[in-house]
Scaffold this motif. Structure first.
Motif, short mmCIF file in Angstrom:
data_model
loop_
_atom_site.label_atom_id
_atom_site.label_comp_id
_atom_site.label_asym_id
_atom_site.label_seq_id
_atom_site.Cartn_x
_atom_site.Cartn_y
_atom_site.Cartn_z
N GLY A 305 -56.03 -20.70 -15.21
CA GLY A 305 -57.16 -20.71 -16.12
C GLY A 305 -58.06 -21.89 -16.18
O GLY A 305 -59.26 -21.65 -16.38
N PHE A 306 -57.37 -23.08 -15.90
CA PHE A 306 -58.33 -24.23 -15.52
C PHE A 306 -59.40 -24.02 -14.72
O PHE A 306 -60.47 -24.41 -14.96
N SER A 307 -58.99 -23.43 -13.39
CA SER A 307 -60.13 -23.05 -12.47
C SER A 307 -61.15 -22.30 -12.90
O SER A 307 -62.43 -22.39 -12.91
N ALA A 308 -60.73 -21.15 -13.78
CA ALA A 308 -61.72 -20.31 -14.31
C ALA A 308 -62.62 -21.04 -15.57
O ALA A 308 -63.68 -20.79 -15.53
N ILE A 309 -61.99 -21.90 -16.22
CA ILE A 309 -62.79 -22.46 -17.00
C ILE A 309 -63.71 -23.38 -16.70
O ILE A 309 -64.89 -23.37 -17.37
N VAL A 310 -63.36 -24.22 -15.45
CA VAL A 310 -64.18 -24.83 -14.91
C VAL A 310 -65.71 -24.02 -14.33
O VAL A 310 -66.70 -24.35 -14.44
N ASP A 311 -65.18 -23.06 -13.78
CA ASP A 311 -66.40 -22.08 -13.02
C ASP A 311 -66.90 -21.51 -14.37
O ASP A 311 -68.23 -21.20 -14.23
N ALA A 312 -66.58 -21.07 -15.51
CA ALA A 312 -67.30 -20.57 -16.64
C ALA A 312 -68.30 -21.62 -17.11
O ALA A 312 -69.50 -21.38 -17.75
N LEU A 313 -68.04 -23.06 -16.88
CA LEU A 313 -68.88 -23.92 -17.42
C LEU A 313 -69.95 -24.47 -16.17
O LEU A 313 -70.57 -25.29 -16.59
#
Length: 552
Positions: A305-313
């Motif tokens: 989820g951390f990786s996906a959140i960074v991508d979403a930002l």
């Protein structure tokens, strides 16, 4: 013959006049259809429905004026905080859906009333396309807003709350920080995933937030901290009056700080009766006992989820001090495999989610403490990147990344105040403290055997509010913060380094924030690597540890 020519000329003139009239009527029809689709009521007035059209225009003006007054009179932070109110989100979503439907119906009725009789199919299709295009300029944003409101409401319900034994009692949800001048949040990075039994949060960071100014101090704790006491109000204090000490012959790894999440609830389920957040409660009590401060709430992020959140930002931008390996792991007997790539060194490097994850998690060629410092860099970069406009444009992908990857014990009714506080944090200062070798060495101890009374005193001194009357040069403040964060205010040598700093877990893509150090002894952590691949208890090559004051 002259008369016949005159009659033909008169007929042609009449036909041409009628064509001009039809064209004028069609042009008027298209114009008012478009305007009536954009502004409800205008098309009805043009079609002769003056009372209904005027009523709709007055109502539209009233709503627009109310919205403008809200934007002008209500602080932006308060407006954004409504994004945490599930009841408000329900009303907002339902209101936007209703408004979009009314807008569409009025546009269609206006189009039908304005349409001239006898239009050929081609022109009728043109009128319909005008309605669709003009209405979509208004209805589409309303639909997106309604969808975001419902998604946000579901997200808060999915990640929040649950019975906990460690959350504070809030007397007034409208002013929850009245009795909490400092809010302490425990941020956990979970290694839960396929092939792993339970969760072992190897990233443990306390964010201590001044609820009035937003000034924040982050404290990174080593996962291998041992022998910590529990606060008196915890039932674990009576079970372990001398602290959570490792019995002789037991594995060190099962008595470290990161093992509390899984092991303590399993060992003493009676101490957690009534809790739906047993692992988090155990870890919060452990951190409270270790640091001597209250922990109010926790937030745990699965690393995928951390990786996906960074991508979403949209990624993060930060200074990378050296090439950080991606995808390598420890070899039996020492050393690391060849990485599949690098996060390359350089200033203002833009990192995507995968690169940011490996920047935060990689430990081959470094150690736990260097990694802890890099994790704080990533958190700081993410705080800088969070902007309301970006959140609006990337919201669906951000929510999708968050819903199944984030867990917290913050009650849903507290989310409006918490969102408002997080906005305030962006305008406050951010300082970091890493409990690394130098920090423990300055006290003459290690993380495996700290002096907790001395540690409590150091943490209390560090978190003590500064005197606002004492002006400090920003450059001097930066130097001071770096010294405090790395513990370089006192001398320490490698003899004081913690021999338990690494667990030798495999550094894989879908594992934890684990990567075996190339600088420390690595006991066998079968919990983090069930397969046992690449593990060793032999001492790894004695590389020079990376100085954490060089990080970002």
């Amino acid at each position: 013959m002259d008369r016949a020519r005159g009659r033909r000329g008169a007929r042609a003139a009449r036909l041409q006049s009628r064509r001009r009239q039809r064209q004028q009527r069609y042009g008027r029809f298209i114009g008012f259809t478009a305007l009536g689709s954009l502004i409800p009521g205008v098309g009805l007035i043009a079609a002769g429905k003056r009372r209904l059209g005027t009523f709709l225009l007055v109502m539209l003006g009233f709503v627009a004026a109310a919205a403008l007054m809200a934007v002008v009179l209500i602080p932006n932070t308060r407006l954004l905080s409504y994004g945490g109110d599930r009841q408000m989100l329900l009303l907002l979503g339902a209101g936007l859906v209703a408004a979009a439907l009314v807008w569409l119906v009025v546009a269609l009725i206006s189009h039908r009333l304005l349409e001239p009789d006898g239009l050929p199919p081609g022109k009728r299709l043109g009128g319909a396309l005008v309605v669709v295009m003009a209405t979509s300029l208004v209805v589409a944003p309303m639909s997106v807003g309604a969808n975001n409101a419902f998604t946000q409401r579901d997200l808060i319900g999915a990640i929040s709350g649950g019975a906990s034994l460690t959350t504070p009692e809030i007397a007034d949800n409208k002013d929850p920080w009245a009795d909490i001048p400092t809010l302490n949040l425990l941020l956990l990075g979970s290694d839960a995933g396929d092939g792993r039994e339970g969760a072992r949060p190897d990233t443990l960071i306390v964010a201590s937030i001044d609820t009035h100014t937003g000034d924040t101090t982050t404290i990174s704790l080593p996962r291998n901290l041992m022998g910590f006491p529990f606060p008196e109000e915890s039932p674990l204090s009576a079970i372990y009056p001398q602290g959570w000490l490792k019995p002789a012959g037991e594995d060190d790894l099962e008595y470290m700080l990161n093992a509390t999440f899984r092991n303590l609830p399993a060992l003493h389920p009676e101490a957690f009766e009534g809790s739906e957040k047993r692992g988090a409660d155990a870890t919060k009590w452990a951190v409270e006992g270790a640091l001597g401060i209250d922990i109010d709430y926790f937030m745990m992020v699965n690393l995928d989820g951390f990786s996906a959140i960074v991508d979403a930002l949209g990624g993060v931008t930060m200074d990378v001090p050296r090439d950080i390996p991606i995808g390598n792991k420890e070899l039996p007997g020492g050393g690391c495999t060849t990485p599949r790539g690098y996060v390359h060194a350089g200033d203002n490097q833009h990192l995507d989610g995968t690169q940011a994850l490996w920047f935060a998690r990689s430990r081959c060629g470094a150690d736990d403490y260097d990694r802890m410092a890099r994790q704080q860099c990533v958190i700081s970069a993410m705080v800088d990147k969070i902007e309301p406009t970006r959140l609006l444009t990337q919201y669906q992908s951000l929510a999708a990344a968050t819903k199944d990857m984030v867990e917290t014990d913050v009650p849903e009714e507290l989310f409006p105040a918490l969102i408002e506080l997080m906005i305030t944090v962006q305008s406050g200062t951010l300082e970091s403290l890493t409990l690394d070798r130098s920090f423990f060495g300055s006290m003459g101890t290690t993380s495996a055997n700290p002096d907790y009374e001395q540690l409590h005193a150091r943490i209390a001194e560090y978190l003590e509010p500064s005197d606002p009357d004492e002006a400090t040069d920003p450059d001097d403040a930066s130097d001071t913060d770096t010294s405090r964060a790395t513990g370089e205010d006192s001398e320490s040598d490698d003899a004081s380094a913690d021999p338990q700093a690494d667990d030798g877990a495999e550094n894989s893509v879908d594992g934890s924030l684990d990567s075996p150090s190339a600088t420390e002894t690595a006991p066998d952590d079968t919990g983090d690597n069930p397969a046992g691949e690449g593990e060793t208890e032999d001492e790894l090559p004695d590389d020079e540890p990376v100085e954490t004051d060089a990080i970002c």
